[in-house]
Write a protein that holds these residues in place. Structure first.
Motif, PDB file in Angstrom:
ATOM      1  N   ALA A 226       1.019  -1.285  -0.039  1.00 14.82           N
ATOM      2  CA  ALA A 226      -0.144  -0.028  -0.036  1.00 14.82           C
ATOM      3  C   ALA A 226       0.915   1.381   0.167  1.00 14.82           C
ATOM      4  O   ALA A 226       2.001   1.208   0.271  1.00 14.82           O
ATOM      5  N   THR A 227       0.405   2.457  -0.232  1.00 10.78           N
ATOM      6  CA  THR A 227       1.171   3.703  -0.397  1.00 10.78           C
ATOM      7  C   THR A 227       0.436   4.547   0.740  1.00 10.78           C
ATOM      8  O   THR A 227      -0.834   4.072   0.921  1.00 10.78           O
ATOM      9  N   ALA A 228       0.911   5.453   1.206  1.00  8.91           N
ATOM     10  CA  ALA A 228       0.237   6.300   2.291  1.00  8.91           C
ATOM     11  C   ALA A 228       1.133   7.468   2.489  1.00  8.91           C
ATOM     12  O   ALA A 228       2.412   7.736   2.206  1.00  8.91           O
ATOM     13  N   VAL A 229       0.274   8.471   2.935  1.00 11.25           N
ATOM     14  CA  VAL A 229       0.904   9.611   3.343  1.00 11.25           C
ATOM     15  C   VAL A 229       0.306  10.277   4.728  1.00 11.25           C
ATOM     16  O   VAL A 229      -0.807  10.002   5.091  1.00 11.25           O
ATOM     17  N   HIS A 230       1.020  10.516   5.636  1.00 13.44           N
ATOM     18  CA  HIS A 230       0.806  10.775   7.036  1.00 13.44           C
ATOM     19  C   HIS A 230       1.191  12.101   7.264  1.00 13.44           C
ATOM     20  O   HIS A 230       2.363  12.538   7.198  1.00 13.44           O
ATOM     21  N   VAL A 231       0.173  13.012   8.019  1.00 11.38           N
ATOM     22  CA  VAL A 231       0.384  14.419   8.301  1.00 11.38           C
ATOM     23  C   VAL A 231      -0.035  14.434   9.628  1.00 11.38           C
ATOM     24  O   VAL A 231      -0.873  14.029  10.295  1.00 11.38           O
ATOM     25  N   ALA A 232       1.062  15.451  10.641  1.00 15.74           N
ATOM     26  CA  ALA A 232       0.526  15.682  11.861  1.00 15.74           C
ATOM     27  C   ALA A 232       0.684  16.924  12.125  1.00 15.74           C
ATOM     28  O   ALA A 232       1.775  17.801  11.749  1.00 15.74           O
ATOM     29  N   VAL A 233      -0.452  17.643  12.371  1.00 14.83           N
ATOM     30  CA  VAL A 233      -0.465  19.381  12.361  1.00 14.83           C
ATOM     31  C   VAL A 233      -0.777  19.829  13.979  1.00 14.83           C
ATOM     32  O   VAL A 233      -1.626  19.327  14.464  1.00 14.83           O
ATOM     33  N   ASN A 234       0.064  20.511  14.443  1.00 12.14           N
ATOM     34  CA  ASN A 234      -0.123  21.165  15.642  1.00 12.14           C
ATOM     35  C   ASN A 234      -1.297  22.459  15.379  1.00 12.14           C
ATOM     36  O   ASN A 234      -0.913  23.404  14.767  1.00 12.14           O
ATOM     37  N   LEU A 235      -2.399  22.240  15.982  1.00 13.45           N
ATOM     38  CA  LEU A 235      -3.492  23.186  15.760  1.00 13.45           C
ATOM     39  C   LEU A 235      -3.203  24.650  16.544  1.00 13.45           C
ATOM     40  O   LEU A 235      -4.107  25.512  16.327  1.00 13.45           O
ATOM     41  N   GLU A 236      -2.300  24.436  17.199  1.00 13.89           N
ATOM     42  CA  GLU A 236      -2.271  25.914  17.911  1.00 13.89           C
ATOM     43  C   GLU A 236      -1.115  26.780  16.988  1.00 13.89           C
ATOM     44  O   GLU A 236      -1.256  27.883  17.010  1.00 13.89           O
ATOM     45  N   SER A 237      -0.118  26.041  16.652  1.00 18.45           N
ATOM     46  CA  SER A 237       1.274  26.708  16.213  1.00 18.45           C
ATOM     47  C   SER A 237       0.902  26.925  14.472  1.00 18.45           C
ATOM     48  O   SER A 237       1.461  27.641  13.932  1.00 18.45           O
ATOM     49  N   GLY A 238       0.248  25.737  14.092  1.00 22.71           N
ATOM     50  CA  GLY A 238       0.336  25.456  12.525  1.00 22.71           C
ATOM     51  C   GLY A 238       1.368  24.494  11.986  1.00 22.71           C
ATOM     52  O   GLY A 238       1.472  24.301  10.782  1.00 22.71           O
ATOM     53  N   ASP A 239       2.323  24.338  12.919  1.00 20.50           N
ATOM     54  CA  ASP A 239       3.514  23.390  12.173  1.00 20.50           C
ATOM     55  C   ASP A 239       2.911  21.934  12.269  1.00 20.50           C
ATOM     56  O   ASP A 239       2.243  21.636  12.874  1.00 20.50           O
ATOM     57  N   PHE A 240       3.834  21.558  11.041  1.00 21.06           N
ATOM     58  CA  PHE A 240       3.122  20.178  10.788  1.00 21.06           C
ATOM     59  C   PHE A 240       4.545  19.361  10.242  1.00 21.06           C
ATOM     60  O   PHE A 240       5.660  19.988  10.071  1.00 21.06           O
ATOM     61  N   THR A 241       4.341  18.163  10.374  1.00 14.89           N
ATOM     62  CA  THR A 241       5.199  17.359   9.700  1.00 14.89           C
ATOM     63  C   THR A 241       4.541  16.310   8.971  1.00 14.89           C
ATOM     64  O   THR A 241       3.538  15.894   9.130  1.00 14.89           O
TER      65      THR A 241
END
Length: 353
Positions: A226-241
């Motif tokens: 399978a292929t996948a993309v995973h994102v984690a967003v800090n909802l306070e600062s807007g920073d993400f990985t």
């Protein structure tokens, strides 16, 4: 459909009651043909053949069909020229009986009775869609998911799982594309979505794709990738990985420049292929007016076009759509996908106002 789901277990507990009901219907049909031979056709037995085939297991079904066959034979011999039987009618009835026995045997192999199997498939589809629902977000944030299956089929290999941390600060979303199409891939998607949904929030954001890869390797599917993309967003600062497992790069819209850019860093191999694979991540920030778009390959791939052309096409569509805001962008990108109806398509949009 709910009534049919309730009826299925009852049928499995009282099969002889159902057999008796269909035998009584056979008697009523026989009486009707006997009393009104010129009005009631032989095809009335066909309704009983199909009905019994839908709700009975093979061994009970044979009892009803033997009774039906004897009733037709005896009644045809008794009525003679008053109600002649045709060879065509007899062949059609027998073929229908054989077909229903085959269908009944197929359902019995998976342990379902009547239309329970179909309701189970509907249940599976609904559960898969429910797992892709996004959690509530703060007022300054918005997100949408659009999922479309190839040729409008009820099952797709693309799915989304999402989770928001208990403190409400972090949003995690994974878009996964399982190899294959149709109901078989739908079953695998449901199984995998449940596992990956449990990993979200429990694993560190940097360990999510590694854990997903290990899980898929343990399943040992014949087409186990399978292929996948995973994102984690800090909802306070807007920073993400963000990290990828053989998946197309996400796109980010920057309100300051008014341009889209591809987030091509942090690429890793397919899930379920390489043991101990590494999945590097890329960092970024979603500022006010910015947006992030995750998508599956069906949105950008076309047989007669290069992949870069598909990406340019998608960004061009997005550029024209965002003039009215980001709401509805996910569905519109799905509808305007390069693959058309020939492939599964999924789009996730996340934006900050």
């Amino acid at each position: 459909m709910r009534r049919l789901r309730i009826l299925g277990p009852w049928l499995s507990r009282a099969p002889w009651v159902v057999v008796t009901v269909f035998l009584l219907l056979s008697i009523l049909a026989t009486v009707a043909v006997f009393v009104w031979p010129t009005v009631v056709p032989w095809s009335v037995y066909g309704l009983i053949v199909v009905g019994a085939g839908l709700f009975l297991e093979p061994r009970y079904l044979l009892v009803v069909y033997i009774g039906l066959f004897l009733a037709m034979a005896i009644l045809g011999a008794y009525l003679g020229s008053l109600k002649p039987t045709t060879t065509g009618a007899q062949i059609v009835t027998v073929v229908t009986m054989l077909l229903m026995i085959w269908l009944s045997h197929a359902r019995a192999q998976v342990g379902v009775v009547g239309v329970t199997g179909e309701s189970m498939l509907v249940d599976m589809r609904d559960r898969l869609r429910a797992q892709g629902e996004l959690p509530p977000l703060p007022a300054q944030w918005g997100a949408e998911v659009a999922l479309e299956s190839a040729y409008g089929d009820s099952f797709a290999g693309d799915f989304v799982v999402a989770s928001r941390s208990t403190d409400g600060c972090t949003l995690e979303i994974a878009l996964v594309d399982v190899s294959g199409k149709g109901r078989e891939v739908g079953a695998r998607s449901l199984l995998l979505s449940g596992a990956l949904g449990g990993l979200l929030g429990e694993m560190s954001e940097r360990g999510f794709l590694q854990s997903a890869n290990n899980h898929l390797l343990r399943l040992r599917w014949p087409e186990g990738f399978a292929t996948a993309v995973h994102v984690a967003v800090n909802l306070e600062s807007g920073d993400f990985t963000i990290g990828y497992a053989g998946h197309p790069a996400a796109a980010q819209f920057a309100a300051g420049s008014g341009r889209w850019r591809m987030l091509s860093g942090g690429r890793g191999p397919l899930l379920g292929v390489i043991d101990h694979a590494e999945y590097p991540r890329e960092s970024g920030t979603i500022r006010r007016g910015d947006a992030l778009v995750l998508y599956s390959d069906g949105v950008i791939e076309a047989r007669d076009k290069a992949l870069v052309d598909g990406i340019d096409r998608m960004l061009g569509r997005a550029e024209s759509f965002i003039r009215t805001g980001f709401e509805g962008l996910a569905q519109r990108l799905c509808d305007q996908a390069a693959a058309g109806l020939g492939d599964d398509r999924a789009v996730v949009t996340i934006w900050r106002t």
